[in-house]
Design a protein around this motif. Structure first.
Motif, PDB file in Angstrom:
ATOM      1  N   PHE A 211      -0.297  18.825  -4.805  1.00  0.00           N
ATOM      2  CA  PHE A 211      -0.996  18.032  -5.833  1.00  0.00           C
ATOM      3  C   PHE A 211      -1.365  18.909  -7.019  1.00  0.00           C
ATOM      4  O   PHE A 211      -1.703  20.076  -6.838  1.00  0.00           O
ATOM      5  N   GLY A 212      -1.354  18.344  -8.207  1.00  0.00           N
ATOM      6  CA  GLY A 212      -1.842  19.096  -9.359  1.00  0.00           C
ATOM      7  C   GLY A 212      -1.780  18.242 -10.607  1.00  0.00           C
ATOM      8  O   GLY A 212      -1.404  17.068 -10.545  1.00  0.00           O
ATOM      9  N   ALA A 213      -2.152  18.829 -11.740  1.00  0.00           N
ATOM     10  CA  ALA A 213      -2.049  18.107 -13.008  1.00  0.00           C
ATOM     11  C   ALA A 213      -0.575  17.754 -13.206  1.00  0.00           C
ATOM     12  O   ALA A 213       0.300  18.589 -12.985  1.00  0.00           O
ATOM     13  N   GLY A 214      -0.290  16.530 -13.570  1.00  0.00           N
ATOM     14  CA  GLY A 214       1.103  16.119 -13.731  1.00  0.00           C
ATOM     15  C   GLY A 214       1.655  15.446 -12.494  1.00  0.00           C
ATOM     16  O   GLY A 214       2.783  14.958 -12.505  1.00  0.00           O
ATOM     17  N   THR A 215       0.887  15.420 -11.399  1.00  0.00           N
ATOM     18  CA  THR A 215       1.315  14.685 -10.203  1.00  0.00           C
ATOM     19  C   THR A 215       0.776  13.255 -10.272  1.00  0.00           C
ATOM     20  O   THR A 215      -0.395  13.055 -10.598  1.00  0.00           O
ATOM     21  N   LEU A 216       1.629  12.296  -9.973  1.00  0.00           N
ATOM     22  CA  LEU A 216       1.141  10.936  -9.743  1.00  0.00           C
ATOM     23  C   LEU A 216       0.987  10.761  -8.236  1.00  0.00           C
ATOM     24  O   LEU A 216       1.956  10.883  -7.490  1.00  0.00           O
TER      25      LEU A 216
END
Ligand code: ATR
Length: 280
Positions: A211-216
């Protein structure tokens, strides 16, 4: 008299399908009526036959009858055959046709409503039950770079990988799966929770580094509050979505199968969210 459709399930009283299809009918001017039928747990087939005898044109099928609907259909769409489950029945001169619109509904919600393209994406699918099986081919159709299936019971994920390996090769998708350690320890573009975990507030096992920024992070479930999976994903910087849009888009695809007219799912989804927020 308007053409008759219905959703059958058990329980079924909370189903939003009658509301959604009434909106589609209003939007498109199609002359349909859509009701709900509580199917007895040991009387699914009888209930379907009664509906056909009374002039019914089609049905949506929900828990726990999707496998029975698959068995009952005289013919199956390729995607229903691959899913091993049916959520849409159409009654015509050639008998009962079974289809499955859940996977297309998921894909359309992600791409059209949430604006995330699956082309070239790295996708992680959590779960290997019926819900997961139904979305594998529709995901391949969008040409992602890779699909990983992770499941609590590794053998079930491996079984899905075996079942769909040829399809993955045909579509040029890197495809593997197993237990929690099968996920790559790096950020995925899209993570779909297809486990039944959200029903009892359980978080499926998954490496935080996925998971991270840019993950939906997409949960197929929905409820008045964000699910534990959505909360977990948000804490890790991901964008989280529930599965309400999948519900609307699978209904839109069923409507299209029956009527040959494609309703605007996005508009109905926005209205449904407002209605639910007002009730909360
Ligand atoms: P469905 O038709 O909703 O997919 P299913 O076929 O019973 O229902 O599959 C349920 C899925 O949710 C399975 O992948 C299951 O994992 P197992 O195969 O290991 O049983 C998963 N699941 C259910 N509860 C879970 C939990 N608490 N944590 C993680 N996975 C869970």
């Amino acid at each position: 008299m308007k053409d008759q459709y219905a959703v059958i399930g058990n329980p079924v009283e909370h189903s939003k399908s009658p509301w959604i299809h009434a909106k589609f009918a209003e939007q498109t001017g199609e002359p349909i009526e859509y009701g709900r039928i509580l199917g007895p747990l040991n009387g699914f087939e009888r209930e379907v036959k009664n509906f056909i005898a009374s002039g019914g044109r089609g049905m949506n099928v929900t828990v726990p009858f999707k496998l029975e609907a698959h068995a009952l259909a005289d013919s199956l769409s390729p995607r229903a055959a691959a899913a091993g489950a049916v959520n849409t029945l159409t009654f015509g001169p050639d008998g009962v046709r079974g289809d499955n619109t859940d996977g297309v509904g998921l894909v359309r919600d992600i791409e059209a409503n949430l604006g995330v393209s699956l082309k070239g994406a790295r996708i992680l699918l959590l779960g290997a039950g019926g819900a997961a099986r139904g979305v594998v081919l529709p995901i391949f159709d969008r040409a992602p770079a890779a699909l990983t299936i992770v499941n609590r019971t590794a053998a079930k994920a491996q079984h899905l990988v075996d079942q769909f390996a040829q399809n993955a090769a045909d579509c040029g998708v890197r495809f593997w799966g197993g237990g929690a350690d099968s996920a790559e320890a790096e950020r995925y573009d899209v993570i779909v929770n297809a486990t039944a975990g959200s029903l009892d507030a359980a978080l499926p096992d998954c490496d935080d580094r996925a998971f991270g920024a840019g993950t939906l992070a997409y949960d197929m479930m929905y409820g008045a509050q964000p699910t534990v999976f959505m909360q977990h994903a948000s804490r890790l910087g991901a964008r989280a979505s529930d599965g309400l849009g999948m519900l609307v888009e699978q209904a839109a695809e069923s409507f299209f199968i029956w009527r040959g007219v494609r309703p605007d799912g996005g508009a109905v989804l926005r209205e449904l969210r407002q209605t639910l927020a007002a009730k909360a």
